[in-house]
Design a protein around this motif. Structure first.
Motif, PDB file in Angstrom:
ATOM      1  N   LYS A 144      17.624  43.723  10.903  1.00 32.25           N
ATOM      2  CA  LYS A 144      18.377  42.749  11.580  1.00 32.25           C
ATOM      3  C   LYS A 144      19.886  42.677  11.610  1.00 32.25           C
ATOM      4  O   LYS A 144      20.755  42.350  12.301  1.00 32.25           O
ATOM      5  CB  LYS A 144      17.666  41.232  10.821  1.00 32.25           C
ATOM      6  N   TYR A 146      21.690  45.337  11.703  1.00 30.69           N
ATOM      7  CA  TYR A 146      22.173  46.434  12.679  1.00 30.69           C
ATOM      8  C   TYR A 146      22.004  45.500  14.132  1.00 30.69           C
ATOM      9  O   TYR A 146      22.929  45.517  15.081  1.00 30.69           O
ATOM     10  CB  TYR A 146      21.527  47.599  12.847  1.00 30.69           C
ATOM     11  N   LEU A 147      20.905  44.908  14.151  1.00 31.28           N
ATOM     12  CA  LEU A 147      20.590  44.007  15.191  1.00 31.28           C
ATOM     13  C   LEU A 147      21.888  42.978  15.738  1.00 31.28           C
ATOM     14  O   LEU A 147      22.151  42.543  16.896  1.00 31.28           O
ATOM     15  CB  LEU A 147      19.262  43.600  15.519  1.00 31.28           C
ATOM     16  N   ALA A 150      24.505  44.929  17.566  1.00 29.48           N
ATOM     17  CA  ALA A 150      24.002  45.058  18.582  1.00 29.48           C
ATOM     18  C   ALA A 150      24.128  43.915  19.829  1.00 29.48           C
ATOM     19  O   ALA A 150      24.505  43.939  20.845  1.00 29.48           O
ATOM     20  CB  ALA A 150      22.565  45.466  18.847  1.00 29.48           C
ATOM     21  N   LYS A 151      23.716  42.808  19.226  1.00 21.59           N
ATOM     22  CA  LYS A 151      23.783  41.658  19.932  1.00 21.59           C
ATOM     23  C   LYS A 151      25.455  41.189  20.336  1.00 21.59           C
ATOM     24  O   LYS A 151      25.644  40.818  21.345  1.00 21.59           O
ATOM     25  CB  LYS A 151      23.467  40.395  19.258  1.00 21.59           C
ATOM     26  N   THR A 157      19.530  48.928  21.850  1.00 16.44           N
ATOM     27  CA  THR A 157      18.861  49.462  20.698  1.00 16.44           C
ATOM     28  C   THR A 157      17.555  49.389  20.488  1.00 16.44           C
ATOM     29  O   THR A 157      16.705  48.006  20.790  1.00 16.44           O
ATOM     30  CB  THR A 157      19.614  48.535  19.540  1.00 16.44           C
ATOM     31  N   VAL A 159      14.224  49.384  18.066  1.00 17.81           N
ATOM     32  CA  VAL A 159      13.654  49.532  16.728  1.00 17.81           C
ATOM     33  C   VAL A 159      12.118  49.938  16.547  1.00 17.81           C
ATOM     34  O   VAL A 159      11.441  49.421  17.356  1.00 17.81           O
ATOM     35  CB  VAL A 159      13.695  48.130  16.063  1.00 17.81           C
ATOM     36  N   TYR A 175      11.632  38.659  14.925  1.00 17.78           N
ATOM     37  CA  TYR A 175      12.714  38.947  15.587  1.00 17.78           C
ATOM     38  C   TYR A 175      12.986  37.991  16.836  1.00 17.78           C
ATOM     39  O   TYR A 175      13.557  38.193  18.008  1.00 17.78           O
ATOM     40  CB  TYR A 175      12.494  40.302  16.089  1.00 17.78           C
ATOM     41  N   TYR A 178      16.226  37.682  18.318  1.00 18.82           N
ATOM     42  CA  TYR A 178      16.933  38.953  18.607  1.00 18.82           C
ATOM     43  C   TYR A 178      16.435  39.616  20.168  1.00 18.82           C
ATOM     44  O   TYR A 178      16.486  40.510  20.461  1.00 18.82           O
ATOM     45  CB  TYR A 178      16.720  40.070  17.708  1.00 18.82           C
ATOM     46  N   ILE A 183      17.741  44.931  23.277  1.00 13.06           N
ATOM     47  CA  ILE A 183      16.826  45.001  22.059  1.00 13.06           C
ATOM     48  C   ILE A 183      15.574  45.224  22.299  1.00 13.06           C
ATOM     49  O   ILE A 183      14.966  44.304  23.166  1.00 13.06           O
ATOM     50  CB  ILE A 183      17.424  44.022  21.122  1.00 13.06           C
TER      51      ILE A 183
END
Length: 259
Positions: A144, A146-147, A150-151, A157, A159, A175, A178, A183
């Motif tokens: 999360k 790293y996400l 990414a956001k 990305t 996962v 998630y 996210y 993603i």
């Protein structure tokens, strides 16, 4: 160190520019420098760096990013504060590798990382490098974080993670914050296939038994794979790479990352 000291009270230093200090310092001295910079309050400091430790320890929210994939400088001001603090304290990481990539696949551990390049070639007939995809092993607890990046930056990305026995809770509900076009979360939707090694063994029993069954005394082959994840992954890559049946959720991740 000299420049960071306000040794002349009559002519204090207002602005300090440091260019890639990691090129001239040992890891230990680089940490000392980061500490000195973070403690400095009386001057404005600009640091140009390609080093993840420097970027994260000085707070990613202070970063201005120059990325070849973007015509304009990017900032991380919108990164959640707790995520920035997490990276300030987390073990040395691959944050800049992530930030400077156009497409990233995040995996949980060494076993997936070791095999993913071969898997990708078998599925696509191409290579990760040719398709501009970077793979990072981050550990499941850090996905999360790293996400969050990414956001903010719009990095595509994927996962790839274990379902840990409850795919609905761990891979879907976990998630919900996210959900985004850039993603994707990929997992096995059978709860009993709760780890990468179990999925791999279920699909490749004959291959795995050929490698490890003869030497087993107390552990089953599957148990042996779970206790020796990285070593088993490397042996599979070294001896049976072209015979492995690849889990469907990993193939779906490859397809999605290239859409």
């Amino acid at each position: 160190e000299f420049a960071l000291r306000e040794h002349d009270a009559d002519k204090p230093l207002d602005v300090l520019l440091l260019e890639e200090p990691e090129n001239h310092l040992s890891h230990t001295n680089m940490k000392r420098l980061v500490h000195r910079i973070s403690e400095s309050r009386a001057k404005q400091i600009f640091v140009a760096t390609h080093n993840s430790l420097i970027s994260t320890r000085l707070n990613l929210r202070n970063s201005i990013l120059l990325n070849s994939s973007s015509p304009e400088p990017l900032t991380m001001r919108d990164l959640p504060e707790d995520t920035a603090k997490f990276f300030m304290k987390a073990p040395d990481n691959n944050v800049l590798e992530f930030i400077l990539s156009a497409k990233v696949i995040l995996v949980e551990g060494d076993a997936e990382y070791i095999l993913l390049d071969s898997f990708y070639s078998l599925v696509t007939g191409s290579s990760l490098e040719a398709d501009d995809i970077h793979v990072i092993s981050v550990g499941g607890t850090s996905f999360k974080r790293y996400l969050d990046i990414a956001k903010v930056l719009g990095i595509r990305t994927a996962v790839i993670r274990d379902n840990d026995g409850d795919y609905q809770t761990n891979c879907i509900d976990n998630y919900l914050g996210y959900v985004a076009d850039n993603i994707g979360i990929f997992y096995d939707a059978v709860n009993t296939s709760n780890t990468f090694e179990i999925c791999l063994y279920d699909l490749n029993r004959e291959v795995c038994d050929e490698l490890w069954l003869a030497d087993r005394k107390t552990l089953s082959v599957q148990e042996y794979m779970l206790k020796n994840k990285a070593d088993c992954a490397f042996e599979l890559l070294d001896k049976k790479a072209d015979q492995i049946i690849i889990p469907d959720y990993i193939e779906r991740a490859f397809q999605w990352i290239n859409e």
